[in-house]
Scaffold this active site. Structure first.
Site, PDB file in Angstrom:
ATOM      1  N   TYR A  57      47.332  20.489   5.906  1.00  0.00           N
ATOM      2  CA  TYR A  57      47.061  21.437   4.831  1.00  0.00           C
ATOM      3  C   TYR A  57      47.046  22.879   5.332  1.00  0.00           C
ATOM      4  O   TYR A  57      47.192  23.803   4.537  1.00  0.00           O
ATOM      5  CB  TYR A  57      45.727  21.127   4.158  1.00  0.00           C
ATOM      6  CG  TYR A  57      45.572  19.708   3.681  1.00  0.00           C
ATOM      7  CD1 TYR A  57      46.681  18.897   3.469  1.00  0.00           C
ATOM      8  CD2 TYR A  57      44.316  19.164   3.446  1.00  0.00           C
ATOM      9  CE1 TYR A  57      46.531  17.585   3.041  1.00  0.00           C
ATOM     10  CE2 TYR A  57      44.163  17.864   3.010  1.00  0.00           C
ATOM     11  CZ  TYR A  57      45.275  17.070   2.823  1.00  0.00           C
ATOM     12  OH  TYR A  57      45.119  15.776   2.410  1.00  0.00           O
ATOM     13  N   HIS A 127      46.620  10.509   9.359  1.00  0.00           N
ATOM     14  CA  HIS A 127      47.099  10.935   8.046  1.00  0.00           C
ATOM     15  C   HIS A 127      48.177  10.017   7.484  1.00  0.00           C
ATOM     16  O   HIS A 127      48.198   9.708   6.292  1.00  0.00           O
ATOM     17  CB  HIS A 127      47.633  12.365   8.147  1.00  0.00           C
ATOM     18  CG  HIS A 127      47.547  13.122   6.865  1.00  0.00           C
ATOM     19  ND1 HIS A 127      47.432  14.487   6.816  1.00  0.00           N
ATOM     20  CD2 HIS A 127      47.556  12.718   5.589  1.00  0.00           C
ATOM     21  CE1 HIS A 127      47.379  14.889   5.562  1.00  0.00           C
ATOM     22  NE2 HIS A 127      47.461  13.831   4.787  1.00  0.00           N
ATOM     23  N   GLY A 209      45.825  12.306 -10.732  1.00  0.00           N
ATOM     24  CA  GLY A 209      47.261  12.121 -10.897  1.00  0.00           C
ATOM     25  C   GLY A 209      48.080  13.371 -10.675  1.00  0.00           C
ATOM     26  O   GLY A 209      48.991  13.677 -11.443  1.00  0.00           O
TER      27      GLY A 209
END
Length: 329
Positions: A57, A127, A209
């Site tokens: 990230y 990850h 979502g």
């Protein structure tokens, strides 16, 4: 908020956590650093004790972990920080492959400790499964970090049943993080039964979502070029139209209960078991407060049946493009 146990090794967190990915990537241009810090601190005020970040990230440069580290510094001992390793990056910070070699795991962990300004990482996840490194070697590398006091708990992300079992045999896996929502139900068939058999907690990422379950959505082509949703199959063509119809119906159900659609979706996840903790991501404090409010929502058996009738098998369309789809084994 009342805490939930994640796994059987002493890890406890708030029933709703905060995912921080969108503060620096994936959903259009990264947000303002000060805004991210303020959102994380507001989450703590609201009772959130679980914050999720990753090397990925921060584009391989620690940008996201530094925001989290700076934000939680005043109350570090009151919260659980989870971060992740497992990718390599080009000069622009784009992920270009997986790398879970033990020496790389240690390098990433040391960087994360520095970026987070902490002496210990509460949860360290792989990850994505690295097809070139045996999972036993990965588990062994994290076990060494745990033995040294640099990591508390071992986690996996998007791993399949066999991989989970093999890793768990070397170093107890406390948490599995995988996509799970009203729209994404793949984990229910084989993955959830395995983690429950082994006493592993489950963290649901993208519980709304990819934003679809907020109801504030538009077709793929209307998103910025840097936005993940521009290429996501669920936001395209007929898939988008069918999913939007489902969202509209879920919105009617939520309105009848006096709650919002995101609160309905998060409450549905919380109702799937006390071992499930969703980590909705946001950099908007109003949305954060809305999400946290889902912890107080109680769904009846009739509510759950109505949700199942609307989305019996989840969303229309795949959750990733074919080349990005995680492979479970």
């Amino acid at each position: 908020m009342q805490q939930r146990a994640l796994g059987q090794h002493g890890l406890e967190v708030s029933p709703i956590g905060l995912g921080t990915m969108g503060m620096t990537m994936a959903y259009g241009p990264g947000g303002d650093r000060d805004e991210g810090i303020a959102t994380i601190r507001r989450a703590h005020e609201l009772g959130v004790t679980f914050f999720d970040t990753a090397e990925l990230y921060g584009l391989g440069k620690g940008l996201n972990e530094q925001i989290v580290g700076d934000a939680v510094a005043p109350f570090r001992d009151e919260v659980v920080i989870a971060t992740k390793f497992g990718f390599t990056f080009d000069e622009q910070g784009r992920s270009v492959g997986t790398d879970s070699r033990p020496e790389h795991i240690r390098e990433v962990a040391e960087n994360s400790l520095r970026y987070l300004k902490t002496d210990v990482i509460d949860v360290l996840y792989q990850h994505r499964v690295d097809p070139d490194v045996p999972i036993e070697d990965v588990a062994g590398a994290v076990r060494a970090l745990i033995d040294e006091g640099k990591v508390r708990y071992f986690g996996l992300s998007e791993a399949g049943p066999e991989t989970i079992r093999r890793a768990h045999a070397v170093q107890a896996v406390s948490v599995l993080q995988t996509e799970y929502s009203v729209f994404e139900r793949q984990v229910e068939a084989e993955v959830l039964p395995v983690v429950r058999e082994l006493g592993i907690g489950f963290v649901a990422y993208s519980p709304l979502g990819r934003g679809f379950l907020t109801g504030d959505v538009k077709p793929a082509e209307e998103y910025d070029e840097t936005d993940f949703r521009r290429t996501n199959p669920r936001f395209q063509g007929e898939n988008y139209r069918r999913n939007k119809q489902a969202i509209d119906r879920l919105g009617e159900l939520a309105e009848a209960k006096g709650i919002t659609t995101p609160q309905l979706a998060l409450a549905w996840l919380l109702a799937q078991g006390d071992d499930v903790v969703p980590i909705p991501g946001t950099r908007n404090q109003r949305r954060l407060e809305e999400n946290v409010g889902a912890a107080d929502v109680i769904l009846t058996a009739d509510d759950l049946a109505a949700i199942h009738e609307i989305v019996p098998e989840g969303a229309a369309g795949a959750r990733y493009t074919e080349e990005r789809m995680p492979v479970w084994n």
